[in-house]
Design an enzyme around this catalytic site. Structure first.
Site, mmCIF file in Angstrom:
data_model
loop_
_atom_site.group_PDB
_atom_site.id
_atom_site.type_symbol
_atom_site.label_atom_id
_atom_site.label_comp_id
_atom_site.label_asym_id
_atom_site.label_seq_id
_atom_site.Cartn_x
_atom_site.Cartn_y
_atom_site.Cartn_z
ATOM 1 N N HIS A 108 -27.120 -4.137 -79.136
ATOM 2 C CA HIS A 108 -27.178 -5.300 -78.238
ATOM 3 C C HIS A 108 -26.744 -6.570 -78.976
ATOM 4 C CE1 HIS A 108 -30.215 -3.352 -75.206
ATOM 5 N NE2 HIS A 108 -28.975 -2.961 -75.018
ATOM 6 N N LYS B 1 -34.381 1.486 -65.023
ATOM 7 C CA LYS B 1 -34.197 0.172 -65.651
ATOM 8 C C LYS B 1 -33.037 -0.511 -64.940
ATOM 9 C CE LYS B 1 -35.916 0.657 -70.349
ATOM 10 N NZ LYS B 1 -35.550 0.650 -71.790
ATOM 11 N N LYS C 46 -33.748 12.772 -70.571
ATOM 12 C CA LYS C 46 -34.141 11.431 -70.119
ATOM 13 C C LYS C 46 -35.243 11.538 -69.064
ATOM 14 C CE LYS C 46 -33.014 6.817 -69.065
ATOM 15 N NZ LYS C 46 -32.072 5.732 -69.081
ATOM 16 N N GLU D 98 -24.058 7.880 -75.831
ATOM 17 C CA GLU D 98 -25.429 8.069 -75.317
ATOM 18 C C GLU D 98 -25.808 9.557 -75.346
ATOM 19 O OE1 GLU D 98 -27.333 5.486 -74.837
ATOM 20 O OE2 GLU D 98 -26.231 3.844 -73.883
ATOM 21 N N ARG E 97 -40.822 6.061 -74.629
ATOM 22 C CA ARG E 97 -39.524 5.757 -73.995
ATOM 23 C C ARG E 97 -38.662 4.880 -74.891
ATOM 24 N NH1 ARG E 97 -37.794 4.095 -67.774
ATOM 25 N NH2 ARG E 97 -35.601 3.769 -68.312
ATOM 26 N N ARG F 157 -38.617 -8.454 -51.977
ATOM 27 C CA ARG F 157 -39.586 -7.904 -52.946
ATOM 28 C C ARG F 157 -39.446 -6.394 -53.164
ATOM 29 N NH1 ARG F 157 -43.081 -11.543 -50.199
ATOM 30 N NH2 ARG F 157 -43.215 -13.461 -51.386
ATOM 31 N N HIS G 185 -29.881 0.675 -80.100
ATOM 32 C CA HIS G 185 -29.665 -0.382 -79.112
ATOM 33 C C HIS G 185 -29.985 -1.785 -79.629
ATOM 34 C CE1 HIS G 185 -29.027 2.912 -76.410
ATOM 35 N NE2 HIS G 185 -28.930 2.148 -75.358
ATOM 36 N N HIS H 84 -20.614 -1.083 -74.356
ATOM 37 C CA HIS H 84 -22.020 -0.783 -74.647
ATOM 38 C C HIS H 84 -22.139 0.505 -75.482
ATOM 39 C CE1 HIS H 84 -26.348 -0.503 -74.110
ATOM 40 N NE2 HIS H 84 -26.185 0.747 -73.690
ATOM 41 N N ASN I 187 -34.009 3.767 -77.116
ATOM 42 C CA ASN I 187 -33.309 2.579 -77.592
ATOM 43 C C ASN I 187 -32.720 2.776 -78.981
ATOM 44 O OD1 ASN I 187 -34.036 1.128 -75.248
ATOM 45 N ND2 ASN I 187 -36.085 0.858 -76.105
ATOM 46 N N GLU J 185 -42.122 2.187 -70.568
ATOM 47 C CA GLU J 185 -41.878 1.995 -72.002
ATOM 48 C C GLU J 185 -43.082 1.408 -72.743
ATOM 49 O OE1 GLU J 185 -37.750 1.023 -72.986
ATOM 50 O OE2 GLU J 185 -38.549 -0.215 -74.595
HETATM 51 P P1 NAD Z 1 -19.110 0.023 -66.709
HETATM 52 O O1 NAD Z 1 -20.025 0.083 -65.578
HETATM 53 O O2 NAD Z 1 -18.530 -1.303 -67.084
HETATM 54 O O3 NAD Z 1 -17.914 1.056 -66.443
HETATM 55 C C1 NAD Z 1 -16.894 1.158 -67.389
HETATM 56 C C2 NAD Z 1 -15.506 0.948 -66.760
HETATM 57 O O4 NAD Z 1 -15.139 2.134 -66.063
HETATM 58 C C3 NAD Z 1 -15.437 -0.176 -65.752
HETATM 59 O O5 NAD Z 1 -14.185 -0.814 -65.871
HETATM 60 C C4 NAD Z 1 -15.530 0.570 -64.407
HETATM 61 O O6 NAD Z 1 -14.947 -0.150 -63.348
HETATM 62 C C5 NAD Z 1 -14.736 1.806 -64.719
HETATM 63 N N1 NAD Z 1 -15.047 2.978 -63.934
HETATM 64 C C6 NAD Z 1 -16.250 3.384 -63.456
HETATM 65 N N2 NAD Z 1 -16.146 4.605 -62.922
HETATM 66 C C7 NAD Z 1 -14.860 4.987 -63.048
HETATM 67 C C8 NAD Z 1 -14.144 6.165 -62.720
HETATM 68 N N3 NAD Z 1 -14.761 7.219 -62.211
HETATM 69 N N4 NAD Z 1 -12.814 6.212 -62.981
HETATM 70 C C9 NAD Z 1 -12.206 5.161 -63.560
HETATM 71 N N5 NAD Z 1 -12.831 4.031 -63.942
HETATM 72 C C10 NAD Z 1 -14.138 3.951 -63.681
HETATM 73 O O7 NAD Z 1 -19.770 0.591 -68.040
HETATM 74 P P2 NAD Z 1 -20.753 1.822 -68.313
HETATM 75 O O8 NAD Z 1 -20.431 2.274 -69.683
HETATM 76 O O9 NAD Z 1 -20.752 2.783 -67.223
HETATM 77 O O10 NAD Z 1 -22.199 1.139 -68.315
HETATM 78 C C11 NAD Z 1 -22.540 0.181 -69.284
HETATM 79 C C12 NAD Z 1 -23.689 -0.639 -68.752
HETATM 80 O O11 NAD Z 1 -24.819 0.204 -68.538
HETATM 81 C C13 NAD Z 1 -24.137 -1.727 -69.696
HETATM 82 O O12 NAD Z 1 -24.321 -2.921 -68.979
HETATM 83 C C14 NAD Z 1 -25.459 -1.232 -70.221
HETATM 84 O O13 NAD Z 1 -26.338 -2.259 -70.574
HETATM 85 C C15 NAD Z 1 -25.964 -0.437 -69.047
HETATM 86 N N6 NAD Z 1 -26.950 0.595 -69.385
HETATM 87 C C16 NAD Z 1 -28.087 0.645 -68.667
HETATM 88 C C17 NAD Z 1 -29.012 1.627 -68.916
HETATM 89 C C18 NAD Z 1 -30.230 1.726 -68.074
HETATM 90 O O14 NAD Z 1 -31.127 2.508 -68.404
HETATM 91 N N7 NAD Z 1 -30.310 1.017 -66.974
HETATM 92 C C19 NAD Z 1 -28.780 2.565 -69.923
HETATM 93 C C20 NAD Z 1 -27.601 2.495 -70.647
HETATM 94 C C21 NAD Z 1 -26.678 1.495 -70.364
HETATM 95 N N1 GLY Z 2 -31.480 3.316 -71.886
HETATM 96 C C1 GLY Z 2 -32.841 3.136 -72.309
HETATM 97 C C2 GLY Z 2 -33.847 3.500 -71.283
HETATM 98 O O1 GLY Z 2 -33.504 3.848 -70.174
HETATM 99 O O2 GLY Z 2 -35.020 3.437 -71.557
#
Ligand code: NAD
Ligand code: GLY
Length: 364
Positions: A249, A140, A224, A182, A238, A118, A245, A262, A242, A234
């Site tokens: 999405h 998130k 942020k 972003e 907040r 939990r 997005h 993404h 998006n 949100e």
């Molecule tokens: P990702 O995590 O897939 O990383 C992109 C690629 O880079 C992967 O192949 C990874 O293995 C590689 N990688 C990571 N660090 C590296 C480094 N230092 N050197 C070489 N390669 C490296 O993608 P991302 O763009 O980081 O994240 C996208 C995800 O984040 C999506 O799932 C999206 O929905 C999520 N997201 C979440 C939030 C949130 O608020 N939680 C906000 C925006 C996006």
């Molecule tokens: N990436 C959108 C949020 O964190 O609210």
């Protein structure tokens, strides 16, 4: 090193941004409550940064979980290796999970931390630009469902965020650009000055000039942090984060997770928001063109890619957007653009104009 703070009362936490801070035990240890630690990473990041991270954790009973790499693994089943290891080791409620990787690892690890017993503590060590400017901050967490992106999740804040900008040196160009989407988002939400700065400094950012990157990361994290502190769950503002997005999405889901990154989908989504805003007369064509030019300068696409077999129809756009989290009481809410550096949330848009925008960007 720069330290920012996400101000959430007793759940406040710092964001450390700097060069070569990975694995620094003095940064990590104040945020680890017990003796048990599980570092979660993936098969791409592990050979690059796991050893250095573990070097800062020698005082702990430390386990490592290495997941396969890819958005396609960000699923309910995909987090089970984390939960399984925690169960096998009988790790207790004082365990700390550490997410070492991009947004996919951060979202999955944070979600596992939110639901194991939990809720246990976790730390974000983001290694992509996207994760350093956005996903590691704000709490998130979650996974995708085949019918919708990020539809299963929880709000669960980390204990701290450690963003070592040196890790960006190994990122490939396409991933760096995805992170820049972003960064551009923050400018479009609330800062015309930052938009101008980005327009003047985009080449330096694409070339990974350290000072330019450090400024962009600091600005984005501060923005942020302020938005999250004012509206953690949100309930209102907040949702501005998006921007792009809801369209994005739909593109990611329709094309198959991982085919359009993404950040790339968000870039196209921001252009769709600009397109719809022009159709309402809220901004003029010139503003839309400036946004498109900046997105292109960042190495991002301005239309939905057609270099794979997957396509998105106007009907798919509409049905995927109707299932998005931004639908409230059956009404779709969109983040649209009033002026450069001024976005707003509205359900009061013309559905015919939305259809025109969607038709202009659909690929089948
Ligand atoms: P990702 O995590 O897939 O990383 C992109 C690629 O880079 C992967 O192949 C990874 O293995 C590689 N990688 C990571 N660090 C590296 C480094 N230092 N050197 C070489 N390669 C490296 O993608 P991302 O763009 O980081 O994240 C996208 C995800 O984040 C999506 O799932 C999206 O929905 C999520 N997201 C979440 C939030 C949130 O608020 N939680 C906000 C925006 C996006
Ligand atoms: N990436 C959108 C949020 O964190 O609210």
């Amino acid at each position: 090193m720069i330290t920012l703070n996400v101000d959430l009362g007793e759940r406040s936490y710092p964001i450390f941004i700097g060069q070569d801070i990975l694995g620094d035990p003095t940064l990590l240890s104040p945020y680890i409550a017990g003796k048990q630690v599980v570092v979660v990473t993936n098969e791409t990041v592990a050979p690059l940064y796991l050893e250095k991270t573990l070097s800062g954790l020698t005082d702990y009973q430390c386990e490592t979980v290495i997941l396969p790499d890819g958005e396609v693994y960000k699923t309910w089943e995909g987090i089970m290796p984390i939960i399984d290891r925690l169960m096998q080791k009988q790790f207790d409620r004082r365990v700390t999970l550490i997410a070492l990787g991009g947004g996919v690892i951060g979202d999955m690890t944070g979600f596992a931390a939110a639901i194991y017993r939990r809720g246990v503590n976790f730390i974000q060590i983001p290694t992509t630009l996207l994760a350093q400017v956005d996903s590691s901050v704000g709490g998130k967490t979650g996974v995708n469902h085949p019918l919708g992106k990020n539809m299963i999740g929880a709000f669960h804040q980390p204990q701290c965020v450690i963003a070592d900008t040196n890790t960006l040196n190994t990122l490939d160009e396409r991933q760096l650009s995805a992170g820049l989407a972003e960064v551009i988002k923050y400018a479009l939400i609330n800062s015309r000055e930052f938009f101008t700065w980005l327009s003047d400094n985009m080449s330096q950012l694409v070339q990974r000039e350290p000072e330019a990157l450090a400024y962009a990361i600091e600005f984005s994290c501060q923005d942020k942090a302020d938005i999250v502190a004012a509206d953690e769950k949100e309930a209102g503002q907040r949702a501005l984060l998006n921007l792009g997005h809801t369209f994005g999405h739909a593109i990611e889901t329709a094309l198959g997770y991982g085919n359009c990154l993404h950040g790339e989908a968000v870039a196209i989504g921001m252009l769709m928001a600009a397109d719809l805003s022009v159709r309402h007369g809220w901004i003029n064509n010139d503003v839309q063109q400036q946004i498109g030019a900046l997105i292109q300068k960042a190495g991002l696409p301005v239309s939905v890619p057609v270099d794979t077999d997957a396509r998105i129809t106007a009907e798919q756009f509409l049905s995927l957007m109707a299932g998005d989290k931004k639908v409230l009481d059956g009404q779709l809410h969109l983040v649209l653009i009033k002026a450069l550096g001024q976005s707003f949330i509205t359900a009061d848009f013309d559905i015919d104009k939305l259809n025109e925008t969607i038709k202009a960007f659909a690929t089948a």
